[in-house]
Write a protein that holds these residues in place. Structure first.
Motif, PDB file in Angstrom:
ATOM      1  N   LEU A 131       0.863  -1.255  -0.079  1.00 46.59           N
ATOM      2  CA  LEU A 131       0.065   0.061   0.057  1.00 46.59           C
ATOM      3  C   LEU A 131       0.809   1.250  -0.063  1.00 46.59           C
ATOM      4  O   LEU A 131       0.770   1.996  -0.771  1.00 46.59           O
ATOM      5  CB  LEU A 131      -0.916  -0.050   1.307  1.00 46.59           C
ATOM      6  N   ALA A 132       1.939   1.336   0.701  1.00 51.14           N
ATOM      7  CA  ALA A 132       2.946   2.466   0.834  1.00 51.14           C
ATOM      8  C   ALA A 132       3.484   2.611  -0.601  1.00 51.14           C
ATOM      9  O   ALA A 132       3.699   3.659  -0.886  1.00 51.14           O
ATOM     10  CB  ALA A 132       3.880   2.241   1.909  1.00 51.14           C
ATOM     11  N   ARG A 133       4.022   1.518  -1.090  1.00 52.83           N
ATOM     12  CA  ARG A 133       4.266   1.675  -2.432  1.00 52.83           C
ATOM     13  C   ARG A 133       3.551   2.511  -3.465  1.00 52.83           C
ATOM     14  O   ARG A 133       3.763   3.278  -4.436  1.00 52.83           O
ATOM     15  CB  ARG A 133       4.990   0.251  -2.908  1.00 52.83           C
ATOM     16  N   ALA A 134       2.336   1.976  -3.317  1.00 57.80           N
ATOM     17  CA  ALA A 134       1.120   2.521  -4.221  1.00 57.80           C
ATOM     18  C   ALA A 134       0.932   4.076  -3.979  1.00 57.80           C
ATOM     19  O   ALA A 134       0.705   4.771  -4.959  1.00 57.80           O
ATOM     20  CB  ALA A 134      -0.010   1.660  -4.171  1.00 57.80           C
ATOM     21  N   LEU A 135       1.064   4.185  -2.607  1.00 58.38           N
ATOM     22  CA  LEU A 135       0.755   5.733  -2.356  1.00 58.38           C
ATOM     23  C   LEU A 135       1.848   6.692  -2.550  1.00 58.38           C
ATOM     24  O   LEU A 135       1.419   7.785  -2.553  1.00 58.38           O
ATOM     25  CB  LEU A 135       0.181   5.677  -0.754  1.00 58.38           C
ATOM     26  N   ALA A 136       3.024   6.212  -2.420  1.00 59.91           N
ATOM     27  CA  ALA A 136       4.321   7.114  -2.335  1.00 59.91           C
ATOM     28  C   ALA A 136       4.185   7.937  -3.545  1.00 59.91           C
ATOM     29  O   ALA A 136       4.547   9.315  -3.264  1.00 59.91           O
ATOM     30  CB  ALA A 136       5.479   6.247  -2.418  1.00 59.91           C
ATOM     31  N   PRO A 137       3.924   7.837  -4.946  1.00 60.03           N
ATOM     32  CA  PRO A 137       3.956   8.770  -5.889  1.00 60.03           C
ATOM     33  C   PRO A 137       2.801   9.647  -5.920  1.00 60.03           C
ATOM     34  O   PRO A 137       2.581  10.490  -6.798  1.00 60.03           O
ATOM     35  CB  PRO A 137       3.721   7.865  -7.085  1.00 60.03           C
ATOM     36  N   GLN A 138       1.600   9.507  -4.807  1.00 58.98           N
ATOM     37  CA  GLN A 138       0.628  10.363  -4.561  1.00 58.98           C
ATOM     38  C   GLN A 138      -0.364  10.140  -5.852  1.00 58.98           C
ATOM     39  O   GLN A 138      -0.532  11.163  -6.374  1.00 58.98           O
ATOM     40  CB  GLN A 138       0.949  11.789  -4.442  1.00 58.98           C
ATOM     41  N   PRO A 139      -0.629   9.152  -6.085  1.00 58.82           N
ATOM     42  CA  PRO A 139      -1.580   8.897  -7.257  1.00 58.82           C
ATOM     43  C   PRO A 139      -3.095   9.384  -6.811  1.00 58.82           C
ATOM     44  O   PRO A 139      -3.457   9.802  -5.782  1.00 58.82           O
ATOM     45  CB  PRO A 139      -1.917   7.352  -7.356  1.00 58.82           C
ATOM     46  N   GLY A 140      -3.624   9.747  -8.033  1.00 57.03           N
ATOM     47  CA  GLY A 140      -4.977  10.302  -8.168  1.00 57.03           C
ATOM     48  C   GLY A 140      -5.991   9.304  -8.028  1.00 57.03           C
ATOM     49  O   GLY A 140      -7.174   9.487  -7.202  1.00 57.03           O
ATOM     50  N   ILE A 141      -5.775   8.155  -8.029  1.00 56.78           N
ATOM     51  CA  ILE A 141      -6.651   6.769  -7.666  1.00 56.78           C
ATOM     52  C   ILE A 141      -5.854   5.836  -7.411  1.00 56.78           C
ATOM     53  O   ILE A 141      -4.670   5.678  -8.030  1.00 56.78           O
ATOM     54  CB  ILE A 141      -7.409   6.757  -9.057  1.00 56.78           C
ATOM     55  N   VAL A 142      -6.106   4.875  -6.570  1.00 56.94           N
ATOM     56  CA  VAL A 142      -5.561   3.482  -6.185  1.00 56.94           C
ATOM     57  C   VAL A 142      -6.813   2.565  -6.557  1.00 56.94           C
ATOM     58  O   VAL A 142      -7.850   2.408  -6.089  1.00 56.94           O
ATOM     59  CB  VAL A 142      -5.303   3.586  -4.705  1.00 56.94           C
ATOM     60  N   LEU A 143      -6.108   1.413  -7.197  1.00 55.23           N
ATOM     61  CA  LEU A 143      -6.757   0.424  -7.563  1.00 55.23           C
ATOM     62  C   LEU A 143      -6.303  -0.848  -6.955  1.00 55.23           C
ATOM     63  O   LEU A 143      -5.029  -1.001  -6.735  1.00 55.23           O
ATOM     64  CB  LEU A 143      -6.419   0.011  -9.182  1.00 55.23           C
ATOM     65  N   MET A 144      -7.081  -1.661  -6.204  1.00 53.73           N
ATOM     66  CA  MET A 144      -6.864  -2.872  -5.386  1.00 53.73           C
ATOM     67  C   MET A 144      -7.616  -4.103  -6.009  1.00 53.73           C
ATOM     68  O   MET A 144      -8.823  -3.832  -5.955  1.00 53.73           O
ATOM     69  CB  MET A 144      -6.882  -2.293  -4.054  1.00 53.73           C
TER      70      MET A 144
END
Length: 333
Positions: A131-144
């Motif tokens: 989750l931290a890796r997905a959030l680090a670039p400050q994405p506009g949307i997270v897909l799980m």
């Protein structure tokens, strides 16, 4: 058969949307189309008002500002947790990347895990690193994609609650795929039920559970007793009673009543119908009973928190009318 057909879905900023349905219904394919991993034959995808997929436009996945958390977390085994997080920040200066990584590590609360390798982490810890890796670039949307399915039930609930609380606090838009009806109902601001590549129903968890639009939706979100009935003059007649309804069914048409176990109440002396107890299963807080009712082909499954005396055979039941869902028999799953 198309993997997706006629899908039309708009998601608000900061909304948590759960895509749910049986295996092969198209939910993971829809996630990959949004991410840019797959290209649709037709239709358009817009992210934050920008067309990223369509007849005349295609933006590569790495340029869509989308974070992705996979079912198996996809962590590099030869990199530490911090190095895994930094891997997604290779496109920016190293000093800035380290600053972003440290910030999200602190926010997710995994500072003590930063120097460990994936094989040294529990399933829940691996999920938090992913989750931290997905959030680090400050994405506009997270897909799980089924992000909690590899965790044991007790841990799954805690990690899911912690993860979604963090994402909500960050104002992150989330699209999460799950096959678990309870997870979809509890986790999503909105639930999107899919079948055969199409959206069957979209709404709040309460909408889909309490007001399903089809027999498929009714059965997907809760085990039900299926009771046959006949529709005449605005009333459904069945072995468990008569139920006034306005249905698009002609007189004499066959319908199916979906009666959830909690819609049936029990009494030793009073009730609308007599019944016989043919089986009892104790589940701790509740007891599940099978009841035989005259003219009903199959036993009725009932859950109750009231402990019946040992050896009880005869009971009376009442059915909560507004909790009975009724659909034409031809539309049953």
């Amino acid at each position: 058969m198309a993997a997706l057909s006629g899908v039309n879905l708009t998601i608000a900023r900061g909304e948590v949307v759960c895509l749910v349905g049986h295996s092969g219904c198209g939910k993971s394919t829809l996630l990959r189309v949004i991410a840019g991993i797959e290209t649709p034959d037709e239709g358009r995808v817009f992210l934050d008002g920008r067309e990223v997929s369509g007849p005349s436009a295609f933006v590569e996945p790495e340029a869509r500002n989308v974070g992705f958390v996979f079912q198996d977390y996809a962590l590099f085994p030869h990199l530490t947790a911090e190095e895994n997080i930094l891997f997604g920040l290779k496109r920016i200066a190293r000093a800035e990347a380290r600053e972003k990584a440290q910030a999200i590590i602190a926010r997710v609360g995994i500072g003590h895990l930063a120097g460990r390798y994936p094989h040294m982490l529990s399933g829940g810890e691996q999920q938090r690193v992913a989750l931290a890796r997905a959030l680090a670039p400050q994405p506009g949307i997270v897909l799980m994609d089924e992000p909690f399915s590899n965790l044991d039930q007790g841990l799954r609930d805690r990690v899911r609650n912690d993860t979604l609380s963090l994402l909500k606090a960050l104002g992150t838009t989330v699209i999460m795929v799950t096959h678990d009806p309870e997870e979809a109902l509890s986790a999503g601001d909105r639930v999107v039920l899919m079948r055969s590549g199409q959206i069957v129903q979209s709404g709040t968890g309460y909408d889909l559970h309490d007001r399903p639009v089809s027999a498929y939706a009714a059965e997907f979100f809760g085990a039900s007793n299926k009771v046959p009935g006949i529709y005449r003059d605005g009333v459904v007649e069945s072995a468990i009673g008569r139920f006034p309804r306005k249905l698009a069914v002609g007189d004499g048409g066959h319908v199916t009543l979906f009666v959830r176990p909690q819609a049936v109440s029990l009494s030793l002396k009073h009730g609308d119908l007599p019944a016989r107890v043919v089986r009892r299963r104790f589940h701790g807080e509740i007891e599940q009973l099978q009841l035989r009712i005259d003219d009903l082909p199959a036993p009725l499954e009932v859950r109750t928190m009231a402990r019946l005396p040992a050896g009880t055979e005869a009971v009376h039941i009442s059915v909560t009318t507004d909790q009975v869902l009724i659909f034409p028999t031809s539309s049953s799953p």
